[in-house]
Write a protein that holds these residues in place. Structure first.
Motif, PDB file in Angstrom:
ATOM      1  N   ALA A 240      37.416   3.587 -21.272  1.00  0.00           N
ATOM      2  CA  ALA A 240      36.725   4.333 -22.324  1.00  0.00           C
ATOM      3  C   ALA A 240      37.161   3.879 -23.710  1.00  0.00           C
ATOM      4  N   GLU A 241      36.211   3.910 -24.628  1.00  0.00           N
ATOM      5  CA  GLU A 241      36.495   3.638 -26.035  1.00  0.00           C
ATOM      6  C   GLU A 241      36.649   4.928 -26.824  1.00  0.00           C
ATOM      7  N   LEU A 242      36.320   6.053 -26.175  1.00  0.00           N
ATOM      8  CA  LEU A 242      36.423   7.358 -26.836  1.00  0.00           C
ATOM      9  C   LEU A 242      36.639   8.413 -25.764  1.00  0.00           C
ATOM     10  N   ALA A 243      37.450   9.418 -26.087  1.00  0.00           N
ATOM     11  CA  ALA A 243      37.655  10.543 -25.181  1.00  0.00           C
ATOM     12  C   ALA A 243      37.282  11.832 -25.889  1.00  0.00           C
ATOM     13  N   VAL A 244      36.497  12.677 -25.212  1.00  0.00           N
ATOM     14  CA  VAL A 244      36.170  14.007 -25.710  1.00  0.00           C
ATOM     15  C   VAL A 244      37.068  14.994 -24.979  1.00  0.00           C
ATOM     16  N   VAL A 245      37.977  15.630 -25.714  1.00  0.00           N
ATOM     17  CA  VAL A 245      38.877  16.624 -25.142  1.00  0.00           C
ATOM     18  C   VAL A 245      38.365  18.000 -25.563  1.00  0.00           C
ATOM     19  N   LEU A 246      38.074  18.847 -24.575  1.00  0.00           N
ATOM     20  CA  LEU A 246      37.486  20.157 -24.834  1.00  0.00           C
ATOM     21  C   LEU A 246      38.551  21.241 -24.765  1.00  0.00           C
ATOM     22  N   VAL A 247      38.495  22.191 -25.690  1.00  0.00           N
ATOM     23  CA  VAL A 247      39.372  23.365 -25.636  1.00  0.00           C
ATOM     24  C   VAL A 247      38.535  24.614 -25.892  1.00  0.00           C
ATOM     25  N   ASP A 248      39.001  25.717 -25.342  1.00  0.00           N
ATOM     26  CA  ASP A 248      38.418  27.036 -25.607  1.00  0.00           C
ATOM     27  C   ASP A 248      39.067  27.562 -26.879  1.00  0.00           C
ATOM     28  N   VAL A 249      38.260  27.886 -27.880  1.00  0.00           N
ATOM     29  CA  VAL A 249      38.805  28.299 -29.173  1.00  0.00           C
ATOM     30  C   VAL A 249      39.691  29.523 -29.030  1.00  0.00           C
ATOM     31  N   ARG A 250      39.437  30.363 -28.009  1.00  0.00           N
ATOM     32  CA  ARG A 250      40.238  31.576 -27.834  1.00  0.00           C
ATOM     33  C   ARG A 250      41.619  31.268 -27.257  1.00  0.00           C
ATOM     34  N   LYS A 251      41.718  30.164 -26.474  1.00  0.00           N
ATOM     35  CA  LYS A 251      42.994  29.797 -25.856  1.00  0.00           C
ATOM     36  C   LYS A 251      43.772  28.797 -26.700  1.00  0.00           C
ATOM     37  N   GLY A 252      43.053  27.997 -27.477  1.00  0.00           N
ATOM     38  CA  GLY A 252      43.699  26.998 -28.295  1.00  0.00           C
ATOM     39  C   GLY A 252      44.231  25.833 -27.486  1.00  0.00           C
TER      40      GLY A 252
ATOM     41  N   THR B  16      31.015 -16.582 -35.603  1.00  0.00           N
ATOM     42  CA  THR B  16      30.662 -17.873 -36.200  1.00  0.00           C
ATOM     43  C   THR B  16      29.157 -18.016 -36.394  1.00  0.00           C
ATOM     44  N   GLY B  17      28.578 -16.993 -37.016  1.00  0.00           N
ATOM     45  CA  GLY B  17      27.168 -17.085 -37.355  1.00  0.00           C
ATOM     46  C   GLY B  17      26.216 -16.638 -36.275  1.00  0.00           C
ATOM     47  N   THR B  18      26.716 -16.326 -35.087  1.00  0.00           N
ATOM     48  CA  THR B  18      25.855 -15.864 -34.016  1.00  0.00           C
ATOM     49  C   THR B  18      25.989 -14.362 -33.885  1.00  0.00           C
ATOM     50  N   THR B  19      24.878 -13.626 -33.885  1.00  0.00           N
ATOM     51  CA  THR B  19      24.909 -12.176 -33.829  1.00  0.00           C
ATOM     52  C   THR B  19      24.392 -11.701 -32.486  1.00  0.00           C
ATOM     53  N   THR B  20      25.125 -10.754 -31.880  1.00  0.00           N
ATOM     54  CA  THR B  20      24.700 -10.173 -30.608  1.00  0.00           C
ATOM     55  C   THR B  20      24.711  -8.662 -30.734  1.00  0.00           C
ATOM     56  N   ALA B  21      23.650  -8.008 -30.277  1.00  0.00           N
ATOM     57  CA  ALA B  21      23.566  -6.561 -30.365  1.00  0.00           C
ATOM     58  C   ALA B  21      24.606  -5.923 -29.459  1.00  0.00           C
ATOM     59  N   THR B  22      25.303  -4.926 -29.967  1.00  0.00           N
ATOM     60  CA  THR B  22      26.276  -4.192 -29.181  1.00  0.00           C
ATOM     61  C   THR B  22      26.000  -2.714 -29.356  1.00  0.00           C
ATOM     62  N   SER B  23      25.443  -2.074 -28.339  1.00  0.00           N
ATOM     63  CA  SER B  23      24.999  -0.695 -28.484  1.00  0.00           C
ATOM     64  C   SER B  23      25.445   0.178 -27.330  1.00  0.00           C
ATOM     65  N   LEU B  24      26.531  -0.200 -26.654  1.00  0.00           N
ATOM     66  CA  LEU B  24      27.009   0.564 -25.514  1.00  0.00           C
ATOM     67  C   LEU B  24      28.344   1.207 -25.845  1.00  0.00           C
ATOM     68  N   LEU B  25      28.453   2.505 -25.604  1.00  0.00           N
ATOM     69  CA  LEU B  25      29.703   3.238 -25.777  1.00  0.00           C
ATOM     70  C   LEU B  25      30.102   3.840 -24.432  1.00  0.00           C
ATOM     71  N   ARG B  26      31.314   3.538 -23.998  1.00  0.00           N
ATOM     72  CA  ARG B  26      31.882   4.173 -22.813  1.00  0.00           C
ATOM     73  C   ARG B  26      32.809   5.296 -23.286  1.00  0.00           C
ATOM     74  N   PHE B  27      32.561   6.499 -22.812  1.00  0.00           N
ATOM     75  CA  PHE B  27      33.435   7.596 -23.210  1.00  0.00           C
ATOM     76  C   PHE B  27      33.709   8.521 -22.032  1.00  0.00           C
ATOM     77  N   ALA B  28      34.848   9.211 -22.104  1.00  0.00           N
ATOM     78  CA  ALA B  28      35.269  10.121 -21.046  1.00  0.00           C
ATOM     79  C   ALA B  28      35.421  11.516 -21.613  1.00  0.00           C
ATOM     80  N   THR B  29      35.182  12.505 -20.765  1.00  0.00           N
ATOM     81  CA  THR B  29      35.371  13.891 -21.162  1.00  0.00           C
ATOM     82  C   THR B  29      36.489  14.493 -20.327  1.00  0.00           C
ATOM     83  N   ALA B  30      37.253  15.391 -20.941  1.00  0.00           N
ATOM     84  CA  ALA B  30      38.346  16.063 -20.237  1.00  0.00           C
ATOM     85  C   ALA B  30      38.545  17.429 -20.866  1.00  0.00           C
ATOM     86  N   GLY B  31      38.974  18.383 -20.054  1.00  0.00           N
ATOM     87  CA  GLY B  31      39.220  19.723 -20.555  1.00  0.00           C
ATOM     88  C   GLY B  31      39.817  20.589 -19.475  1.00  0.00           C
TER      89      GLY B  31
END
Length: 434
Positions: A116-128, A6-21
C-alpha cells in the motif's frame, strides 16, 4: 499525475491503499459508503446487499455488506480476512485492501498494507485512540507506508462537534510522529450518514480539508523512478532459436526499481560479473530506456551465465550481497518460527535454503518495546530474526526499497508461507516514544 523519465511521460493513475480499524468502529460501513457514493457498485450488487440487509432485519441498506462478501463473515458479523476491492473514479484507479480489526489478525493487516501507498486508519470519535489504533499505526510505520489518513468516524454521534474531533486528531498525530510516519491527514466523517466520505459535509463547516475520496484522488504517491537505483530480477531466460534470430539470448522480467538504459553498465548478482546492456525489448519493440514497473527483456553484450533468480543492477549502485540476513519479520503461520528451523527464503525471483540462526526479539506493538530472546514467533508476532542462507542474496535495506528489501520465509516441506520479512533495520526504523 504523470511520471517523466528523460522526456518520456507515462500516465500513473493507480493508488493502492489499505484500511484498518478496531472492531465496531464502522470500517466496513466507511468502505461501503466510499464504494456506493463514488458509484462503484453495480446494480445487482446493491440489490443483493439490500436483500441481505432485509434478511438481517435492518431497516436501511447496510453498506458494510458491500465489503463483508464472505457468507461466513456475514454470519459472524465480522471481517476476518483481507478483502480486495477494485474501483475507479474519473481521476484515479484504486486497489483497496480492507483488513480486519481484531488483534489476532495483525498478520492480515501486514499482508494488506505491504504494497500500500496509503493507509486509512479508522477510529470511533467517542473512543478515541485505543491500543488497536496504535497497533495499526505502528504496523504502517514498520511497513513504510508513506501516507496515513486518520478517519475519525461517527461524528454524527458527537454532534458533529470540532471539540470532539480535535483531541483525537492531535493525539494520533503526536503518536504517528513518534513512529516516524511522514504524512498524516485527519478527516472527520460519518460513514453511516455519508459526511466527508465522498461528499463534503454541510454539518461540519468548521472543517476545511478534503473528503476521504478527494484525498485519495489527489495524494501524491508516485515517485520518479529515476531517483532510485535500478533493480532487475531475472525471471526467464529467452532463447527462441529462430532463423531470424539464431543467437538471440534475452533476460526477461519486471523492473523492480529505477531506470535502465541501453549502453548502461550493470553487474549481475550474486556472481558480481559486470557487462553492458546491449538492447532492451519491450512489447516486441526495441527501446532505449525502460523504467519500473515495466516488464522488459534485456540483451547483454557479454555471454555471461545469467539465470532465473539473478539480479541486474547498475555497477555504480549495486546492493550488497550477503548470506547473513538481519530482518524484521511478521509471522503469518500457525506453526511457530524457532531458532534452528530450516526454511526457504524467497527474494524477488530467487529462492534459497536457509536456517534461522536466532530469534532475537519480539516487538510489543502497544508500547513498541522489545521482548528479548523469545522462545519463538507465533502467528501475528512481529520480531527480529537472524537468517543464514545457503547462497548469497542481493538485498537492499527495506527502508531504501520495499520491493527488493522484502522477502518471504517458506516451509521447505509443503511450500507454506511462514513469515514476511523486511531486511536491514526495519525493526528500529520507526522512532519509539522515549
Amino acid at each position: 499525475m504523470s511520471t517523466t523519465v528523460t522526456g518520456t511521460t507515462t500516465a500513473t493513475s493507480l493508488l493502492r491503499f489499505a484500511t484498518a480499524g478496531s472492531v465496531d468502529d464502522g470500517k466496513s460501513t466507511l468502505v461501503g459508503r466510499l464504494l456506493h457514493d463514488s458509484r462503484s457498485v453495480l446494480a445487482d450488487q446493491l440489490r443483493a446487499v439490500a436483500d441481505a440487509s432485509r434478511d438481517r432485519g435492518h431497516g436501511e441498506v447496510d453498506l458494510a455488506l458491500l465489503t463483508d462478501g464472505l457468507r461466513a463473515e456475514r454470519e459472524q458479523g465480522i471481517t476476518i480476512d483481507v478483502a480486495y476491492r477494485y474501483f475507479a473514479t474519473a481521476r484515479r484507479r484504486f486497489v483497496l485492501a480492507d483488513t480486519p480489526g481484531h488483534v489476532q489478525y495483525t498478520r492480515n493487516m501486514v499482508t494488506g498494507a505491504s504494497t500500500a501507498e496509503l493507509a486509512v486508519v479508522l477510529v470511533d470519535v467517542r473512543k478515541g485512540v485505543v491500543e488497536q489504533t496504535r497497533r495499526h499505526a505502528a504496523v504502517a510505520a514498520l511497513l513504510r507506508v508513506p501516507h496515513v489518513v486518520l478517519a475519525v468516524n461517527k461524528m454524527d454521534l458527537a454532534g458533529y462537534a470540532e471539540s470532539a474531533f480535535a483531541p483525537v486528531a492531535e493525539e494520533f498525530a503526536a503518536y504517528a510522529a513518534s513512529l516516524g510516519v511522514p504524512d498524516v491527514t485527519a478527516i472527520p466523517v460519518s460513514a453511516l450518514a455519508g459526511d466527508n466520505v465522498v461528499t463534503p459535509s454541510s454539518r461540519m463547516d468548521w472543517y476545511g480539508g478534503p473528503t476521504v475520496l478527494e484525498h485519495l484522488e489527489t495524494v501524491p504517491v508516485v515517485a520518479d523512478p529515476a531517483t532510485e537505483p535500478a533493480r532487475f530480477p531475472v525471471q526467464y531466460v529467452i532463447r527462441p532459436r529462430t532463423a531470424a534470430h539464431p543467437d538471440y539470448r534475452g533476460y526477461a522480467g519486471q523492473i523492480a526499481a529505477g531506470v535502465l538504459r541501453t549502453g548502461q553498465e550493470v553487474t549481475v548478482l550474486p556472481s558480481g560479473r559486470s557487462t553492458t546492456i546491449a538492447g532492451i525489448d519491450a512489447l516486441g519493440h526495441a527501446v532505449d530506456v525502460a523504467w519500473a514497473p515495466q516488464s522488459v527483456t534485456l540483451r547483454l553484450t557479454d555471454d555471461l551465465d545469467v539465470s532465473r533468480g539473478d539480479l541486474l543492477a547498475p555497477t555504480a549502485a549495486a546492493p550488497a550481497v550477503t548470506r547473513d540476513v538481519d530482518a524484521t519479520v511478521c509471522h503469518l503461520a500457525d506453526r511457530p518460527l524457532r531458532t534452528g528451523d530450516r526454511v526457504l527464503v524467497k527474494h524477488t525471483t530467487r529462492t534459497v535454503k536457509a536456517v534461522v540462526k536466532d530469534v532475537v526479539s519480539r516487538l510489543d506493538l502497544d508500547g513498541l518495546g522489545r521482548h528479548p530472546a523469545p522462545d519463538g514467533l507465533r502467528a501475528n508476532d512481529i520480531g527480529q530474526v537472524l537468517l543464514r542462507t545457503a547462497e548469497p542474496l542481493a538485498l537492499d535495506p527495506y527502508a531504501a526499497s520495499r520491493r527488493t528489501g522484502s522477502f518471504l520465509i517458506v516451509d521447505p516441506d509443503d511450500g507454506t508461507t511462514l513469515t514476511a520479512g523486511m531486511a536491514g533495520g526495519a525493526f528500529t526504523a520507526a522512532a519509539r516514544p522515549q
